[in-house]
Design a protein around this motif. Structure first.
Motif, PDB file in Angstrom:
ATOM      1  N   MET A 270      48.362  43.310  31.524  1.00 17.73           N
ATOM      2  CA  MET A 270      47.634  42.518  32.520  1.00 17.73           C
ATOM      3  C   MET A 270      46.556  41.672  31.849  1.00 17.73           C
ATOM      4  O   MET A 270      46.411  40.475  32.150  1.00 17.73           O
ATOM      5  CB  MET A 270      46.977  43.440  33.556  1.00 17.73           C
ATOM      6  CG  MET A 270      47.918  44.174  34.462  1.00 17.73           C
ATOM      7  SD  MET A 270      46.978  45.178  35.644  1.00 17.73           S
ATOM      8  CE  MET A 270      48.284  46.111  36.424  1.00 17.73           C
ATOM      9  N   ILE A 271      45.799  42.296  30.952  1.00 14.31           N
ATOM     10  CA  ILE A 271      44.726  41.575  30.271  1.00 14.31           C
ATOM     11  C   ILE A 271      45.293  40.434  29.434  1.00 14.31           C
ATOM     12  O   ILE A 271      44.757  39.324  29.420  1.00 14.31           O
ATOM     13  CB  ILE A 271      43.909  42.544  29.388  1.00 14.31           C
ATOM     14  CG1 ILE A 271      43.204  43.589  30.256  1.00 14.31           C
ATOM     15  CG2 ILE A 271      42.899  41.784  28.541  1.00 14.31           C
ATOM     16  CD1 ILE A 271      42.524  44.690  29.476  1.00 14.31           C
ATOM     17  N   ALA A 272      46.408  40.708  28.743  1.00 16.88           N
ATOM     18  CA  ALA A 272      47.024  39.681  27.896  1.00 16.88           C
ATOM     19  C   ALA A 272      47.480  38.482  28.717  1.00 16.88           C
ATOM     20  O   ALA A 272      47.215  37.327  28.358  1.00 16.88           O
ATOM     21  CB  ALA A 272      48.210  40.284  27.137  1.00 16.88           C
ATOM     22  N   VAL A 273      48.147  38.742  29.832  1.00 19.40           N
ATOM     23  CA  VAL A 273      48.608  37.642  30.686  1.00 19.40           C
ATOM     24  C   VAL A 273      47.417  36.894  31.273  1.00 19.40           C
ATOM     25  O   VAL A 273      47.438  35.661  31.397  1.00 19.40           O
ATOM     26  CB  VAL A 273      49.523  38.189  31.804  1.00 19.40           C
ATOM     27  CG1 VAL A 273      49.909  37.077  32.769  1.00 19.40           C
ATOM     28  CG2 VAL A 273      50.779  38.808  31.203  1.00 19.40           C
ATOM     29  N   GLY A 274      46.351  37.625  31.623  1.00 16.01           N
ATOM     30  CA  GLY A 274      45.146  36.973  32.137  1.00 16.01           C
ATOM     31  C   GLY A 274      44.506  36.078  31.103  1.00 16.01           C
ATOM     32  O   GLY A 274      44.076  34.953  31.414  1.00 16.01           O
ATOM     33  N   ILE A 275      44.434  36.539  29.855  1.00 16.68           N
ATOM     34  CA  ILE A 275      43.849  35.721  28.778  1.00 16.68           C
ATOM     35  C   ILE A 275      44.667  34.455  28.551  1.00 16.68           C
ATOM     36  O   ILE A 275      44.109  33.372  28.343  1.00 16.68           O
ATOM     37  CB  ILE A 275      43.758  36.556  27.488  1.00 16.68           C
ATOM     38  CG1 ILE A 275      42.710  37.670  27.650  1.00 16.68           C
ATOM     39  CG2 ILE A 275      43.397  35.671  26.291  1.00 16.68           C
ATOM     40  CD1 ILE A 275      42.666  38.643  26.488  1.00 16.68           C
ATOM     41  N   VAL A 276      45.980  34.586  28.627  1.00 14.93           N
ATOM     42  CA  VAL A 276      46.849  33.416  28.415  1.00 14.93           C
ATOM     43  C   VAL A 276      46.621  32.355  29.481  1.00 14.93           C
ATOM     44  O   VAL A 276      46.762  31.151  29.225  1.00 14.93           O
ATOM     45  CB  VAL A 276      48.324  33.863  28.388  1.00 14.93           C
ATOM     46  CG1 VAL A 276      49.251  32.664  28.376  1.00 14.93           C
ATOM     47  CG2 VAL A 276      48.592  34.746  27.179  1.00 14.93           C
ATOM     48  N   SER A 277      46.242  32.774  30.697  1.00 13.85           N
ATOM     49  CA  SER A 277      46.039  31.812  31.786  1.00 13.85           C
ATOM     50  C   SER A 277      44.675  31.136  31.738  1.00 13.85           C
ATOM     51  O   SER A 277      44.449  30.131  32.439  1.00 13.85           O
ATOM     52  CB  SER A 277      46.205  32.509  33.142  1.00 13.85           C
ATOM     53  OG  SER A 277      45.154  33.438  33.367  1.00 13.85           O
ATOM     54  N   ILE A 278      43.757  31.636  30.918  1.00 17.51           N
ATOM     55  CA  ILE A 278      42.397  31.074  30.875  1.00 17.51           C
ATOM     56  C   ILE A 278      42.375  29.596  30.486  1.00 17.51           C
ATOM     57  O   ILE A 278      41.701  28.795  31.145  1.00 17.51           O
ATOM     58  CB  ILE A 278      41.511  31.909  29.931  1.00 17.51           C
ATOM     59  CG1 ILE A 278      41.209  33.270  30.565  1.00 17.51           C
ATOM     60  CG2 ILE A 278      40.198  31.188  29.616  1.00 17.51           C
ATOM     61  CD1 ILE A 278      40.455  34.222  29.649  1.00 17.51           C
ATOM     62  N   PRO A 279      43.074  29.165  29.427  1.00 16.27           N
ATOM     63  CA  PRO A 279      43.024  27.734  29.059  1.00 16.27           C
ATOM     64  C   PRO A 279      43.474  26.795  30.170  1.00 16.27           C
ATOM     65  O   PRO A 279      42.933  25.699  30.311  1.00 16.27           O
ATOM     66  CB  PRO A 279      43.965  27.657  27.848  1.00 16.27           C
ATOM     67  CG  PRO A 279      44.011  29.030  27.303  1.00 16.27           C
ATOM     68  CD  PRO A 279      43.883  29.938  28.476  1.00 16.27           C
TER      69      PRO A 279
ATOM     70  N   SER B 203      45.934  39.594  36.804  1.00 17.25           N
ATOM     71  CA  SER B 203      45.986  38.642  35.693  1.00 17.25           C
ATOM     72  C   SER B 203      45.360  37.310  36.082  1.00 17.25           C
ATOM     73  O   SER B 203      44.573  36.726  35.326  1.00 17.25           O
ATOM     74  CB  SER B 203      47.435  38.432  35.246  1.00 17.25           C
ATOM     75  OG  SER B 203      48.024  39.641  34.818  1.00 17.25           O
ATOM     76  N   VAL B 204      45.688  36.836  37.274  1.00 19.11           N
ATOM     77  CA  VAL B 204      45.113  35.575  37.742  1.00 19.11           C
ATOM     78  C   VAL B 204      43.613  35.724  37.966  1.00 19.11           C
ATOM     79  O   VAL B 204      42.841  34.785  37.687  1.00 19.11           O
ATOM     80  CB  VAL B 204      45.821  35.113  39.036  1.00 19.11           C
ATOM     81  CG1 VAL B 204      45.053  33.984  39.709  1.00 19.11           C
ATOM     82  CG2 VAL B 204      47.239  34.665  38.723  1.00 19.11           C
ATOM     83  N   ALA B 205      43.171  36.883  38.447  1.00 22.16           N
ATOM     84  CA  ALA B 205      41.732  37.122  38.641  1.00 22.16           C
ATOM     85  C   ALA B 205      40.984  37.045  37.314  1.00 22.16           C
ATOM     86  O   ALA B 205      39.869  36.508  37.245  1.00 22.16           O
ATOM     87  CB  ALA B 205      41.511  38.480  39.296  1.00 22.16           C
TER      88      ALA B 205
END
Length: 287
Positions: free
Chosen positions: A149-158, A92-94
């Motif tokens: 995983m993708i959802a959590v990764g997208i949330v961390s983008i901003p 997710s962080v990646a």
């Protein structure tokens, strides 16, 4: 690997180890990694094997942390769940890093209308609570571990966009960047070779903290039935499966909950320690 070896030999790593809480968190993270790698050798039982004659049994020699409602070994399932939770956190962080860092760098470097558009998009995303946004994304993409995983990764983008943009704004007019422009370096080379490397300290700190957040959010999605699906041994899903028996067999929820808490605590302690160790103001101070 060169970056990791360089950090281990650096003064920042020595300052990190002098911070007792950060060192304790680092030990916990290393322990979780070790458990995830050697799970087949550590787990005393098959995490998927069901024994309907020993459902909701308390801790014993055969089942160190008891069994769940299907007679599966909770200890073995927590051990195998370590692999899933660690993977969720780092993948997710990646995703957040891969998208947020270059977008934030471009936004801060070029400014103007491009920066305005990107920042308004970031404002819209950050207007939603992170967990709620992750639920919406999973609802649109479909239930499952990969989509979680993708959802959590997208949330961390901003978060990465804002962080990198702020760092770039303070660096882009520095002398070494002006020198690169003067010798004819292109914008892309300036951004990725002369600016982003100088933003690594806050990125590393934020990443360590976001791994903890990703593990927590993924467990929340699993608890709601939107993440890992049965019979996958994921901590959040284990909490959800054991909640109906919390009065009669509290061990079915207590131990998965403790695993989540310890993992999140470890990454948060390391993140706080890295923030102090990489702070230039702390270079001559003992932590």
């Amino acid at each position: 690997m060169d970056i990791i070896r360089g950090f281990i030999r650096s003064d920042a790593f020595k300052r990190l180890l002098r911070n007792r809480l950060a060192a304790f968190g680092l030990v916990m993270i290393i322990l979780f990694f070790t458990v995830s790698i050697f799970a087949p050798y550590i787990a005393p039982n098959n995490p998927y094997e069901q024994d309907f004659f020993q459902t909701l049994e308390g801790p014993s020699w055969e089942y160190p942390l008891g069994t769940d409602d299907l007679g599966r070994c909770i200890f073995s399932r927590i051990i195998y769940g370590t692999r899933i939770s660690i993977s969720i956190g780092f993948i997710s962080v990646a995703i957040g890093l891969a998208v947020g860092v270059p977008v934030g760098a471009v936004s801060g470097y070029f400014g103007g209308k491009l920066d305005l558009i990107i920042q308004r998009f970031v404002d819209i995303m950050m207007a939603f609570p992170g967990m709620l946004l992750a639920i919406v994304i999973v609802a649109v993409m479909g239930v499952g571990l990969v989509n979680a995983m993708i959802a959590v990764g997208i949330v961390s983008i901003p978060t990465y966009i804002r962080l990198v943009r702020g760092s770039v704004l303070s660096i882009k007019n520095s002398e070494h960047v002006e020198s690169a422009r003067a010798i004819g370096r292109g914008d892309a080379m300036i951004i990725f070779k002369h600016i982003i490397p100088h933003c690594l300290a806050p990125i590393i700190v934020q990443s360590s903290l976001l791994v903890a957040t990703a593990i927590l959010w993924a467990a929340g999605l699993g608890f709601l039935g939107l993440g890992a699906q049965a019979p996958t041994p994921e901590w959040g899903a284990m909490l959800s499966q054991g909640r109906s028996y919390i009065r009669t067999a509290h061990h079915a929820t207590t131990f998965p909950g403790l695993a989540i808490m310890i993992a999140v605590l470890g990454f948060n302690l390391v993140g706080d320690g890295l923030r102090d160790a990489l702070d230039p103001k702390m270079r001559h101070d003992d932590v």
